[in-house]
Write an enzyme that holds these catalytic residues in place. Structure first.
Site, short mmCIF file in Angstrom:
data_model
loop_
_atom_site.label_atom_id
_atom_site.label_comp_id
_atom_site.label_asym_id
_atom_site.label_seq_id
_atom_site.Cartn_x
_atom_site.Cartn_y
_atom_site.Cartn_z
N ASP A 64 0.78 -1.24 0.00
CA ASP A 64 0.00 0.00 0.00
C ASP A 64 0.82 1.30 0.00
O ASP A 64 1.77 1.44 0.79
CB ASP A 64 -0.86 0.08 1.26
CG ASP A 64 -1.51 -1.23 1.64
OD1 ASP A 64 -1.39 -2.20 0.90
OD2 ASP A 64 -2.12 -1.27 2.72
N1 DQQ Z 1 -2.17 -3.70 3.99
C1 DQQ Z 1 -3.61 -3.82 3.99
C2 DQQ Z 1 -4.01 -2.88 5.07
C3 DQQ Z 1 -2.95 -3.06 6.08
C4 DQQ Z 1 -1.72 -3.21 5.26
C5 DQQ Z 1 -4.19 -3.50 2.65
C6 DQQ Z 1 -0.71 -4.14 5.84
O1 DQQ Z 1 -5.29 -3.13 5.59
O2 DQQ Z 1 -2.86 -1.96 6.96
O3 DQQ Z 1 -3.43 -4.02 1.60
O4 DQQ Z 1 0.44 -4.22 5.02
#
Ligand code: DQQ
Length: 587
Positions: A64
């Site tokens: 992300d």
């Molecule tokens: N990636 C998810 C999120 C979390 C993060 C979404 C963890 O919900 O915070 O891809 O790497």
């Protein structure tokens, strides 16, 4: 077991396999076998599918985009990063800076597990600029019990435009899950906005199978109180990851500060649906006094709703760019190959090209377009004008590096008469399923026409991006499909029977809400070795595919324009550029 039950079991198994290949599970899949010391050794990064102009670090895993912001004359991008391997794990907030969103410089990770309130993980979050231009990051930490708690971090030195060092004050965590919540389904705080004397932020969550955007308020950014009701929630949507909530102007492309409310404004709520692995949004009205968001009536809320991108694009986040008064969207394009191959290639994940995002003039959806700065990478150019394509024709676009290119094309046709019928049987199918039935080689009336990207010379491999027009049963209405079909993108599966080499090759597609009176369709595709990122009809429908050709690589990749419909189409104009590689920020 009778036949019906067998079929049910088989269908469940297929869904399970498909979902797993797409990485669909509660948040990220953990691969302990790739976390061994062996896999932590320096890896030789294989270049063949590495991108030339998309954002990716030199090696290892990214997911992300986090806390994008403009501060000190620089764009800051943080992102979830595994400093030790090419699968998800050991996540820190990596940090890069840029003057133009294109040429980046990597800095040391900004936030990493170091305190009890984030000792088991520093997960996604956002940045907010407090009065006096003071950035603060809100992020999810995993505490010693692996509860998801919301923390903050502030720069150690506000006069450092690079924001190299971040401090996590001892009064963290700011917010912990309450007894009504599942403590492992409570994460990803938004950028906060100011209204009615309070800061407000959302945190993603779920209650039973209902997705939730929990709302918190604070007067001082430190003491936060949960509102009685969420800003919004929707049944049967599962966990909402990475919510994003922001205003858009009713007129024009101008971007708005996240705290803007009142006249001339609508609001967008985006959630990343963990079970579907797509980013969905609704446009609607925000009532700041009641802290309620009401999506516009005509919009579908949930799995069949509008998506930023109908392909591989997840956990996105926008920010307001005061330097150019625009709102910019970042999104993560995960790999579509097997994790074992990511470990071999030494990297996984890229960020899609940052996109300017604004409300379409009819107010019904968002429009997205690559930031204008991308055009500074355009090199060698070729052009075509007024070229006719009969059904069955394909012509090559020669003279550019087809594996690393930016292509803009406008097609026109003269009549809608030949549009093929939209079969009533498809009423319950989504665009992707229809594209699966009606691929680029299945002849049609108006379309399929478009581009064959990352094509090998004899078309053993190609990723077609194309339009197809259907006429609905009441005759006067039409449906336009945009497909980015990865099924023919790579021979890898045929040449290797190993499950380790299996690729996820979906026929990604979305419908395009386009005015057909002009009979003109535009398409832009950013082609980057293993990325085909496309923008249909000026950014109404966007699709990102990740593909892994083995013949159509580097200078063996070709680009064609094609038409397989009985209606002739004209390439009104086509401009294509070789894309140069970005440089380090200060070079
Ligand atoms: N990636 C998810 C999120 C979390 C993060 C979404 C963890 O919900 O915070 O891809 O790497």
């Amino acid at each position: 077991m009778d036949t019906a039950k067998w079929f049910l079991l088989l269908a469940c198994c297929c869904v399970f396999v498909i979902l797993n290949i797409n990485g669909v599970e509660a948040s990220h899949k953990v691969y302990p076998e790739f976390q061994s010391l062996d896999s932590l050794r320096a890896v030789e990064v294989k270049q063949v599918h590495r991108t030339g102009f998309h954002f990716q670090p030199p090696s290892h895993w990214i997911n992300d985009p986090n806390g994008p912001m403009y501060f000190g004359g620089l764009y800051h991008l943080f992102y979830q990063y595994n400093p030790k391997g090419a699968v998800w794990g050991n996540i820190v907030w990596a940090h890069s800076i840029s003057k133009d969103l294109i040429n980046w410089q990597a800095l040391e990770p900004a936030i990493y597990p170091s305190k009890p309130f984030d000792i088991n993980g520093c997960w996604s979050g956002s940045a907010t600029l407090l009065p006096g231009n003071k950035p603060v990051i809100l992020y999810t930490g995993l505490d010693p019990e692996k509860r998801e708690v919301q923390n903050y971090a502030v720069p150690a030195n506000l006069s450092d435009p690079y924001l190299l060092e971040w401090v996590k004050p001892d009064n963290n965590p700011l917010v912990v899950p309450d007894i009504t919540m599942n403590s492992s389904q409570f994460r990803d705080p938004t950028t906060a906005w100011w209204s009615n004397g309070h800061w407000k932020m959302l945190v993603g969550g779920k209650r039973k199978h209902r997705g939730m955007a929990h709302l918190y308020r604070s007067k001082d950014f430190v003491y936060w109180v949960k509102a009685q009701h969420p800003l919004y929630s929707a049944p049967k949507t599962g966990m909402w990851e990475c919510p994003d909530f922001y205003p858009v102007s009713l007129k024009g492309k101008v971007g708005l500060d996240t705290s803007k409310v009142g006249g001339g404004v609508k609001h967008v709520l985006k959630v990343s649906l963990d079970e579907a692995r797509y980013d969905y949004y609704t446009v609607g009205q925000y009532f700041p006094n009641q802290d309620r968001f009401v999506p516009d009536k005509e919009l579908v809320d949930g799995w069949a709703g509008l998506r930023y991108d109908y392909g591989n694009f997840y956990a996105s986040k926008t920010f307001f760019d005061p330097a150019k008064t625009r709102r910019i969207l970042w999104g993560w394009a995960n790999e579509s190959d097997a994790p074992a191959n990511d470990v071999k290639k030494g990297w996984a994940g890229v960020q899609a090209i940052p996109r300017t995002v604004w409300l379409s003039p009819d107010g019904k959806q968002l429009l997205q377009w690559p930031v204008e700065e991308l055009e500074t990478l355009r090199g060698q150019k070729v052009q075509m004008k007024n070229q006719n394509l009969k059904g069955g024709d394909h012509v090559e676009v020669k003279g550019i590096a087809a594996a690393q290119a930016d292509v803009e094309v406008v097609f026109s046709f003269t009549s809608l008469d030949k549009a093929e019928m939209f079969d009533l049987k498809w009423a319950n199918l989504d665009a992707q399923a229809i594209c699966g039935l009606k691929g680029s080689n299945v002849g049609g009336g108006i379309g399929p026409f478009g581009l064959l990207t990352l094509a090998s010379q004899n078309l053993e491999e190609y990723t077609p991006v194309f339009f197809r027009v259907f006429r609905t049963q009441d005759n006067n209405k039409h449906k336009v499909l945009l497909c980015s079909d990865a099924r023919s993108s790579s021979l890898q599966d045929q040449l290797s029977s190993s499950f380790q080499d299996k690729l996820y090759k979906p026929s990604f597609a979305g419908f395009v809400d386009i005015d057909l009176s002009e009979k003109k369709f535009s398409l832009r595709s950013l082609i980057d070795h293993s990325v085909v990122e496309s923008f249909g009809a000026g950014g109404k429908t966007c699709i990102t595919s990740r593909v892994y050709p083995i013949l159509a690589v580097d200078d063996k990749a070709h680009l064609y324009v094609f038409n397989n419909g009985t209606e002739a189409v004209t390439i009104e104009s086509l401009n294509a550029w070789t894309m140069n590689a970005p440089k380090l920020m200060n070079q």
